[in-house]
Design an enzyme around this catalytic site. Structure first.
Site, short mmCIF file in Angstrom:
data_model
loop_
_atom_site.label_atom_id
_atom_site.label_comp_id
_atom_site.label_asym_id
_atom_site.label_seq_id
_atom_site.Cartn_x
_atom_site.Cartn_y
_atom_site.Cartn_z
N HIS A 1 8.68 -24.48 9.41
CA HIS A 1 7.63 -25.11 10.23
C HIS A 1 6.21 -24.88 9.69
O HIS A 1 5.34 -25.71 9.89
CB HIS A 1 7.68 -24.58 11.67
CG HIS A 1 8.87 -25.06 12.43
ND1 HIS A 1 9.00 -24.90 13.79
CD2 HIS A 1 9.99 -25.70 12.02
CE1 HIS A 1 10.15 -25.42 14.19
NE2 HIS A 1 10.78 -25.91 13.14
N ASN A 2 5.97 -23.73 9.07
CA ASN A 2 4.60 -23.37 8.67
C ASN A 2 4.38 -23.41 7.17
O ASN A 2 3.27 -23.16 6.70
CB ASN A 2 4.24 -21.96 9.20
CG ASN A 2 4.53 -21.79 10.67
OD1 ASN A 2 5.38 -21.00 11.06
ND2 ASN A 2 3.85 -22.56 11.51
N ARG B 1 6.32 -33.77 11.09
CA ARG B 1 5.28 -33.40 12.06
C ARG B 1 4.62 -32.07 11.70
O ARG B 1 3.45 -31.82 12.02
CB ARG B 1 5.84 -33.36 13.48
CG ARG B 1 6.83 -32.25 13.75
CD ARG B 1 7.44 -32.35 15.15
NE ARG B 1 8.19 -31.16 15.53
CZ ARG B 1 9.42 -30.90 15.14
NH1 ARG B 1 10.07 -31.75 14.33
NH2 ARG B 1 10.05 -29.80 15.54
N HIS B 2 5.38 -31.21 11.00
CA HIS B 2 4.81 -29.91 10.63
C HIS B 2 3.75 -30.08 9.53
O HIS B 2 2.75 -29.37 9.51
CB HIS B 2 5.91 -28.96 10.17
CG HIS B 2 6.97 -28.77 11.21
ND1 HIS B 2 6.71 -28.20 12.44
CD2 HIS B 2 8.29 -29.13 11.24
CE1 HIS B 2 7.81 -28.20 13.17
NE2 HIS B 2 8.78 -28.76 12.46
N GLY C 1 -2.16 -5.89 8.41
CA GLY C 1 -3.39 -5.86 7.60
C GLY C 1 -3.27 -6.74 6.38
O GLY C 1 -4.19 -7.49 6.03
N ARG D 1 0.53 -31.17 11.03
CA ARG D 1 -0.22 -30.05 11.65
C ARG D 1 -0.91 -29.20 10.58
O ARG D 1 -2.07 -28.82 10.71
CB ARG D 1 0.73 -29.19 12.49
CG ARG D 1 1.16 -29.93 13.74
CD ARG D 1 2.41 -29.38 14.35
NE ARG D 1 2.84 -30.21 15.47
CZ ARG D 1 4.05 -30.15 16.02
NH1 ARG D 1 4.95 -29.30 15.56
NH2 ARG D 1 4.35 -30.94 17.02
N ARG E 1 7.14 0.48 7.68
CA ARG E 1 7.29 1.65 8.57
C ARG E 1 8.17 1.38 9.78
O ARG E 1 8.75 2.30 10.33
CB ARG E 1 5.91 2.12 9.06
CG ARG E 1 5.16 2.92 8.01
CD ARG E 1 3.94 3.59 8.61
NE ARG E 1 3.29 4.45 7.64
CZ ARG E 1 1.98 4.63 7.56
NH1 ARG E 1 1.18 4.01 8.41
NH2 ARG E 1 1.47 5.42 6.64
N ASP F 1 0.89 -1.17 0.00
CA ASP F 1 0.00 0.00 0.00
C ASP F 1 0.92 1.22 0.00
O ASP F 1 2.13 1.08 -0.23
CB ASP F 1 -0.99 -0.04 1.17
CG ASP F 1 -0.35 0.13 2.53
OD1 ASP F 1 0.90 0.20 2.60
OD2 ASP F 1 -1.07 0.21 3.54
N CYS G 1 3.10 -3.38 3.95
CA CYS G 1 2.24 -2.26 4.36
C CYS G 1 2.93 -1.60 5.55
O CYS G 1 4.13 -1.79 5.75
CB CYS G 1 0.81 -2.69 4.64
SG CYS G 1 0.54 -3.79 6.03
N GLY G 2 2.20 -0.80 6.32
CA GLY G 2 2.85 -0.12 7.44
C GLY G 2 3.45 -1.10 8.42
O GLY G 2 4.62 -1.00 8.80
N THR G 3 2.62 -2.07 8.83
CA THR G 3 3.07 -3.05 9.82
C THR G 3 3.24 -4.45 9.24
O THR G 3 3.92 -5.29 9.82
CB THR G 3 2.01 -3.18 10.93
OG1 THR G 3 0.76 -3.54 10.31
CG2 THR G 3 1.85 -1.89 11.72
N GLY G 4 2.55 -4.73 8.15
CA GLY G 4 2.48 -6.10 7.61
C GLY G 4 1.24 -6.83 8.13
O GLY G 4 0.87 -7.88 7.59
C1 RB5 Z 1 -1.98 2.44 6.56
O1 RB5 Z 1 -1.97 3.63 7.26
C2 RB5 Z 1 -1.76 1.27 7.52
O2 RB5 Z 1 -2.89 1.07 8.29
C3 RB5 Z 1 -1.42 0.02 6.73
O3 RB5 Z 1 -0.29 0.26 5.97
C4 RB5 Z 1 -1.11 -1.24 7.51
O4 RB5 Z 1 -0.15 -1.01 8.48
C5 RB5 Z 1 -2.27 -1.99 8.02
O5 RB5 Z 1 -2.12 -3.07 8.61
#
Ligand code: RB5
Length: 148
Positions: free
Chosen positions: A98-99, A132-133, A70, A136, A109, A8, A65-68
């Site tokens: 494992h996954n 085993r993985h 979403g 699961r 970010r 994004d 994305c910002g955090t990964g």
């Molecule tokens: C966008 O502002 C932010 O919400 C998006 O990049 C992401 O971090 C959502 O999980």
């Protein structure tokens, strides 16, 4: 390898750098955009990349994305996709070993580009251990069929 990638606005800058990096390593990259850092909705890009992986148009997916977080929530709604939100290289290794994760979701970010490149390197070069993985992960199948 064939790698599908998307972001994004918050992940755009790093997505551009990762496209260049992965192409430079000789991978075939499907870039789903966006093409600028104008504000967009991350689910639209998460689903495009996840569909590529689900339907085997790509070996792996990379989402930023910002955090990964979403991106990861949405990618995991697509059948056959196992997306992992990874912030350290050690988790990239475990997500594969494992996954059997097939999509890696990165934070543009909070994690620097060099760490994210390392995460992607480890993710793409680690084999699933099976055994085993696999037993699961087989428990995902009925959930994917019935949703309950
Ligand atoms: C966008 O502002 C932010 O919400 C998006 O990049 C992401 O971090 C959502 O999980």
């Amino acid at each position: 390898m064939k790698i599908s990638i998307g972001s994004d606005h918050a992940g755009f800058e790093q997505k551009q750098q990762l496209v260049e990096y992965l192409t430079g390593l000789g991978h075939e990259v499907i870039d789903h955009g966006p093409d600028s850092d104008e504000r967009v909705d991350y689910p639209d890009y998460a689903v495009k990349v996840a569909m590529d992986v689900s339907f085997k148009r790509a070996d792996y997916g990379v989402l930023v994305c910002g955090t990964g977080i979403g991106m990861c929530i949405f990618a995991n709604k697509i059948v056959r996709v196992r997306a992992a939100n990874v912030t350290i290289p050690e988790f990239a290794e475990l997500a594969r070993a494992h996954n059997d994760a097939n999509v890696v979701c990165l934070s543009g970010r909070f994690i620097d580009i060099d760490t994210n490149k390392k995460i992607v390197d480890v993710f793409l070069s680690t084999e699933f251990e099976g055994g085993r993985h696999a037993q699961r992960l087989a428990k995902l199948l009925p959930l994917e069929r019935t949703g309950a």
